[in-house]
Each structure stands twice: as C-alpha cells, then as structure tokens.
Motif scaffolding. Structure first.
Motif, PDB file in Angstrom:
ATOM      1  N   ALA A  23       0.929  -1.089  -0.015  1.00  0.00           N
ATOM      2  CA  ALA A  23       0.013  -0.269  -0.531  1.00  0.00           C
ATOM      3  C   ALA A  23       1.170   0.575  -0.018  1.00  0.00           C
ATOM      4  CB  ALA A  23      -1.112  -0.021   1.427  1.00  0.00           C
ATOM      5  N   LEU A  24       2.145   1.193   0.958  1.00  0.00           N
ATOM      6  CA  LEU A  24       2.932   2.534   0.923  1.00  0.00           C
ATOM      7  C   LEU A  24       4.686   1.713   0.363  1.00  0.00           C
ATOM      8  CD1 LEU A  24       1.712   3.289   4.878  1.00  0.00           C
ATOM      9  CD2 LEU A  24       0.926   4.701   2.152  1.00  0.00           C
ATOM     10  N   ALA A  25       4.195   2.902  -1.299  1.00  0.00           N
ATOM     11  CA  ALA A  25       5.831   2.451  -2.255  1.00  0.00           C
ATOM     12  C   ALA A  25       7.309   3.458  -1.089  1.00  0.00           C
ATOM     13  CB  ALA A  25       5.825   2.851  -3.186  1.00  0.00           C
ATOM     14  N   GLU A  26       7.830   2.466  -0.279  1.00  0.00           N
ATOM     15  CA  GLU A  26       9.115   2.588  -0.032  1.00  0.00           C
ATOM     16  C   GLU A  26       9.658   4.685  -0.953  1.00  0.00           C
ATOM     17  OE1 GLU A  26      10.227  -1.252  -0.621  1.00  0.00           O
ATOM     18  OE2 GLU A  26       8.612  -0.430   0.236  1.00  0.00           O
ATOM     19  N   THR A  27      11.271   4.946  -0.723  1.00  0.00           N
ATOM     20  CA  THR A  27      11.666   5.496  -1.257  1.00  0.00           C
ATOM     21  C   THR A  27      12.421   5.528  -1.023  1.00  0.00           C
ATOM     22  OG1 THR A  27       9.924   7.302  -1.239  1.00  0.00           O
ATOM     23  CG2 THR A  27      11.854   8.028  -2.012  1.00  0.00           C
ATOM     24  N   GLU A  41       6.985   9.487   5.720  1.00  0.00           N
ATOM     25  CA  GLU A  41       6.992   8.362   4.735  1.00  0.00           C
ATOM     26  C   GLU A  41       8.117   7.636   4.706  1.00  0.00           C
ATOM     27  OE1 GLU A  41       8.053  10.206   1.100  1.00  0.00           O
ATOM     28  OE2 GLU A  41       6.419  11.519   0.588  1.00  0.00           O
ATOM     29  N   THR A  42       7.951   6.126   3.990  1.00  0.00           N
ATOM     30  CA  THR A  42       8.845   5.156   4.368  1.00  0.00           C
ATOM     31  C   THR A  42       9.695   5.243   3.259  1.00  0.00           C
ATOM     32  OG1 THR A  42       6.777   3.657   4.949  1.00  0.00           O
ATOM     33  CG2 THR A  42       8.457   2.164   4.502  1.00  0.00           C
ATOM     34  N   TYR A  43      11.072   4.437   3.400  1.00  0.00           N
ATOM     35  CA  TYR A  43      12.502   4.808   3.243  1.00  0.00           C
ATOM     36  C   TYR A  43      13.022   3.455   2.782  1.00  0.00           C
ATOM     37  CZ  TYR A  43      11.250  10.200   3.119  1.00  0.00           C
ATOM     38  OH  TYR A  43      10.477  11.057   3.047  1.00  0.00           O
ATOM     39  N   LEU A  44      13.900   3.379   2.126  1.00  0.00           N
ATOM     40  CA  LEU A  44      15.000   2.046   2.625  1.00  0.00           C
ATOM     41  C   LEU A  44      15.923   2.775   3.908  1.00  0.00           C
ATOM     42  CD1 LEU A  44      15.100   0.544  -0.983  1.00  0.00           C
ATOM     43  CD2 LEU A  44      13.765  -0.108   1.262  1.00  0.00           C
ATOM     44  N   PHE A  45      16.676   2.170   4.196  1.00  0.00           N
ATOM     45  CA  PHE A  45      17.437   1.567   5.431  1.00  0.00           C
ATOM     46  C   PHE A  45      18.607   0.275   4.605  1.00  0.00           C
ATOM     47  CE2 PHE A  45      15.628   4.854   6.322  1.00  0.00           C
ATOM     48  CZ  PHE A  45      15.976   5.538   7.528  1.00  0.00           C
ATOM     49  N   SER A  47      18.316  -3.003   3.403  1.00  0.00           N
ATOM     50  CA  SER A  47      17.010  -3.575   2.233  1.00  0.00           C
ATOM     51  C   SER A  47      15.978  -3.270   3.402  1.00  0.00           C
ATOM     52  CB  SER A  47      17.534  -5.228   2.320  1.00  0.00           C
ATOM     53  OG  SER A  47      17.598  -5.260   4.447  1.00  0.00           O
ATOM     54  N   GLU A  48      16.125  -2.687   4.510  1.00  0.00           N
ATOM     55  CA  GLU A  48      14.666  -2.357   5.494  1.00  0.00           C
ATOM     56  C   GLU A  48      13.731  -1.063   4.842  1.00  0.00           C
ATOM     57  OE1 GLU A  48      14.751  -2.871   9.828  1.00  0.00           O
ATOM     58  OE2 GLU A  48      16.617  -2.163   9.126  1.00  0.00           O
ATOM     59  N   ALA A  49      12.526  -1.233   5.286  1.00  0.00           N
ATOM     60  CA  ALA A  49      12.083  -0.254   4.702  1.00  0.00           C
ATOM     61  C   ALA A  49      11.166   0.428   5.853  1.00  0.00           C
ATOM     62  CB  ALA A  49      10.635  -0.619   3.614  1.00  0.00           C
ATOM     63  N   LEU A  50      11.282   1.974   6.247  1.00  0.00           N
ATOM     64  CA  LEU A  50      11.305   2.108   7.543  1.00  0.00           C
ATOM     65  C   LEU A  50      10.797   3.588   7.607  1.00  0.00           C
ATOM     66  CD1 LEU A  50      14.369   1.264   9.412  1.00  0.00           C
ATOM     67  CD2 LEU A  50      12.683   0.488   9.519  1.00  0.00           C
ATOM     68  N   ALA A  51       9.871   3.871   8.395  1.00  0.00           N
ATOM     69  CA  ALA A  51       8.770   4.561   8.483  1.00  0.00           C
ATOM     70  C   ALA A  51      10.277   5.974   8.805  1.00  0.00           C
ATOM     71  CB  ALA A  51       7.390   4.372   8.758  1.00  0.00           C
ATOM     72  N   VAL A  52       9.974   6.815   8.318  1.00  0.00           N
ATOM     73  CA  VAL A  52      10.794   8.454   9.041  1.00  0.00           C
ATOM     74  C   VAL A  52       9.621   9.267   9.787  1.00  0.00           C
ATOM     75  CG1 VAL A  52      12.259  10.067   9.163  1.00  0.00           C
ATOM     76  CG2 VAL A  52      13.161   7.429   7.971  1.00  0.00           C
ATOM     77  N   HIS A  94      26.748   4.762   0.511  1.00  0.00           N
ATOM     78  CA  HIS A  94      26.419   3.091   0.559  1.00  0.00           C
ATOM     79  C   HIS A  94      25.069   4.677   1.787  1.00  0.00           C
ATOM     80  CE1 HIS A  94      29.870   1.263  -1.575  1.00  0.00           C
ATOM     81  NE2 HIS A  94      30.435   1.833  -0.833  1.00  0.00           N
ATOM     82  N   ASN A  95      25.239   3.722   3.013  1.00  0.00           N
ATOM     83  CA  ASN A  95      24.629   4.454   4.195  1.00  0.00           C
ATOM     84  C   ASN A  95      23.996   4.975   3.573  1.00  0.00           C
ATOM     85  OD1 ASN A  95      25.427   1.637   5.458  1.00  0.00           O
ATOM     86  ND2 ASN A  95      27.159   2.207   5.690  1.00  0.00           N
ATOM     87  N   VAL A  96      22.290   5.532   4.834  1.00  0.00           N
ATOM     88  CA  VAL A  96      21.854   6.561   4.815  1.00  0.00           C
ATOM     89  C   VAL A  96      21.625   6.864   6.142  1.00  0.00           C
ATOM     90  CG1 VAL A  96      19.454   7.192   4.565  1.00  0.00           C
ATOM     91  CG2 VAL A  96      19.920   5.616   2.692  1.00  0.00           C
ATOM     92  N   PHE A  97      21.804   8.985   6.166  1.00  0.00           N
ATOM     93  CA  PHE A  97      22.314   9.464   6.929  1.00  0.00           C
ATOM     94  C   PHE A  97      20.802  10.647   7.759  1.00  0.00           C
ATOM     95  CE2 PHE A  97      26.232   6.747   6.394  1.00  0.00           C
ATOM     96  CZ  PHE A  97      26.344   6.860   7.234  1.00  0.00           C
ATOM     97  N   LEU A  98      20.910  10.139   8.393  1.00  0.00           N
ATOM     98  CA  LEU A  98      19.718  11.711   8.466  1.00  0.00           C
ATOM     99  C   LEU A  98      20.559  13.103   9.028  1.00  0.00           C
ATOM    100  CD1 LEU A  98      16.219  10.001  10.096  1.00  0.00           C
ATOM    101  CD2 LEU A  98      16.722  10.027   8.038  1.00  0.00           C
ATOM    102  N   LEU A  99      19.991  14.201   8.546  1.00  0.00           N
ATOM    103  CA  LEU A  99      20.581  15.713   8.693  1.00  0.00           C
ATOM    104  C   LEU A  99      19.801  16.466   8.798  1.00  0.00           C
ATOM    105  CD1 LEU A  99      22.450  15.301   5.426  1.00  0.00           C
ATOM    106  CD2 LEU A  99      22.738  13.959   7.044  1.00  0.00           C
TER     107      LEU A  99
END
Length: 282
Positions: A23-27, A41-45, A47-52, A94-99
């Motif tokens: 239902a909710l596609a991850e970005t 919204e849901t983002y890919l970290f 292989s994990e799709a997680l809501a932020v 490679h890895n996703v960081f929040l800023l």
C-alpha cells in the motif's frame, strides 16, 4: 469492457490493502544527493523499509528541538535556530544518514548527523559538521565536503572534507560494524586572502619550524594573508618597495588559544589587536 476494467481495478485495490508493504511504496535515497524528507513517509535503509517521522519544537529565544524516529528507534537534537527540515544522504556512498540543519547562534551553520544501525535498531547521534545539509557535497570516493567557518585569526570560511568513521569489532558471528562519528580530513593549506595594516612591527619566520626570522613587516605596512593550515601557521606576503622584492614567510599561531592568536616574541596577540583590516563579524 468497462466492467472488466472496474473488476481489475478492484482486484488491485484489494491486493494493496491485503498485502503488507504494497500500500505504501518506500523511497530509496539516491547516491550523491542530499534529499529533503517528508515526515511519515517510508524510506529504504539498506534492505529495510522504515517509516521516518520527525517533530519540531521551535520556541523563540530558547533551545529548539527536533525529535526523530526511524522505525522504532528514536533520538533528538537541541539547537539554536533549526531549519525545520530533515534531510537524508548516503554520506559514505552506501549507508543512509539523517541530517538536521541549525543556523547556530551567529550564522554558525551546522548539520547534526544521525545513523540508523540495523543491527541494534538504534538511531545514533554522530555529532556534526559546520555547514547546512543542503550545502553539503557528496563525493564519489565515500567522502563529503562543505564550506565551514575557519579558526585562524579572523572571521572567514574554508572548504572542509569529511569521512564517516567506522569500527570493525570481532565477535562470535564475525565482525560487528559500528558507525559512531564523523571525522574531518584536513587539507595541508587553505586560501585565506586577507589584508591588514599592523599596529606593531611583525617578525615573520622563514618556515613553519619557527626558528629563523626571515624579515620584519614595519608598523602600518600592507600585509597580505595568503594561506594557512588553520591550526599552526599563516603564510603572509609583504612587498618591500625599498628593495623591489616580494617577501613571503610564516606567522606562528598560538595552539593554546581557540581562534588562533599569533605568537610574537613569546607573547600571544589576537588578530583584532594587531591586524586592523581583517574581518571580525562576531
């Protein structure tokens, strides 16, 4: 025909509602870009799709706060004048960081950096760098860069390069990877570009070992500030009109003083004391 399309549309909707995750596609955060996020919204970290999710508390004339949540992991940051935005980037390629951006107390731009650890399912605060998120450049070699406030003598800015610091600790099931900090990779020198008219005679060293005086700049003469390592020395240039030559040498910065006073004859002088012409914005 219309009824066939209607039945197909109903089937698709039923699948979206019945199958978790459809239902909710991850970005996915693209490499090489700093992307503004949308809370909820849901983002890919990996292989994990997680809501932020994030929420700001922005009172006037008090510390401002943002609360962050990635999946079930939470953390927060308190600053001066927050941007009211949250960004994400693959700082190491490679890895996703929040800023989180902060304008600071006196236009002292800042980015606080957070990393979601998939092994511990925690959101770690890695500290930060002195530039806003949207002004960071993500490099292809796994580093990222920005323009930050410099320390040597006066108010000016310089380029800076950073890398995510990672620990690899052996354990029962192989190495445990922990990302816990961001470290600057200093350049040998930075272009400075100041002009000053000293209030006293300034002895200038021949090299950065600070052992031999090469020449002395007289009181009131024009002194150009060419470059610095922003830590121990400043290279200066003086035009000796009497002998028709341009002289270059080094001033020694005082390592004991934040802001880089100059050591002259064993005494420490602030640039504002002896170098009128340099900018002091604070």
């Amino acid at each position: 025909m219309k009824s066939m399309f209607a039945r197909a549309a109903a089937l698709v909707m039923a699948l979206l509602l019945a199958v978790p995750g459809l239902a909710l596609a991850e970005t996915e955060i693209p490499a090489g870009q700093v992307v503004e996020l949308t809370s909820g919204e849901t983002y890919l970290f990996g292989s994990e799709a997680l809501a932020v999710e994030f929420e700001f508390d922005l009172p006037d004339n008090e510390n401002q706060t943002v609360r962050l949540r990635v999946g079930g992991a939470e953390n927060s940051y308190s600053g001066w004048y927050l941007e009211e935005k949250v960004y994400a980037a693959r700082l190491d390629g490679h890895n996703v960081f929040l800023l989180v951006g902060d304008y600071g107390p006196s236009d002292d731009d800042w980015t606080e950096i957070f990393y979601y650890n998939p092994d511990t399912r925690t959101l770690a605060d890695l500290g930060g760098v002195g530039a806003l998120p949207e002004n960071l450049q993500i490099n292809a070699d796994g580093t990222f860069s920005g323009v930050i406030r410099a320390d040597a003598l006066c108010t000016w800015y310089r380029p800076a390069d950073f890398r995510v610091a990672t620990a690899y600790m052996p354990g029962e099931n192989g190495y445990t990877v922990t990302i816990s900090a961001v470290v600057e990779a200093p350049r040998y020198s930075y272009p400075m570009g100041g002009v000053a008219y000293p209030t006293m005679d300034i002895p200038v060293y021949a090299s950065t070992d600070f052992e031999e005086i090469a020449f002395t700049v007289p009181t009131g003469a024009r002194l150009l500030f060419g470059s610095t390592d922003d830590a121990t020395w400043v290279q200066v240039e003086y035009r000796d009109e009497a002998n028709y030559e341009t002289l270059r040498g080094y001033l020694q910065l005082d390592p004991e003083i934040v802001g880089g006073n100059v050591l002259i004859g064993g005494e420490s002088y602030g640039g504002y004391e002896i170098f009128p012409g340099l900018l002091y914005a604070d």
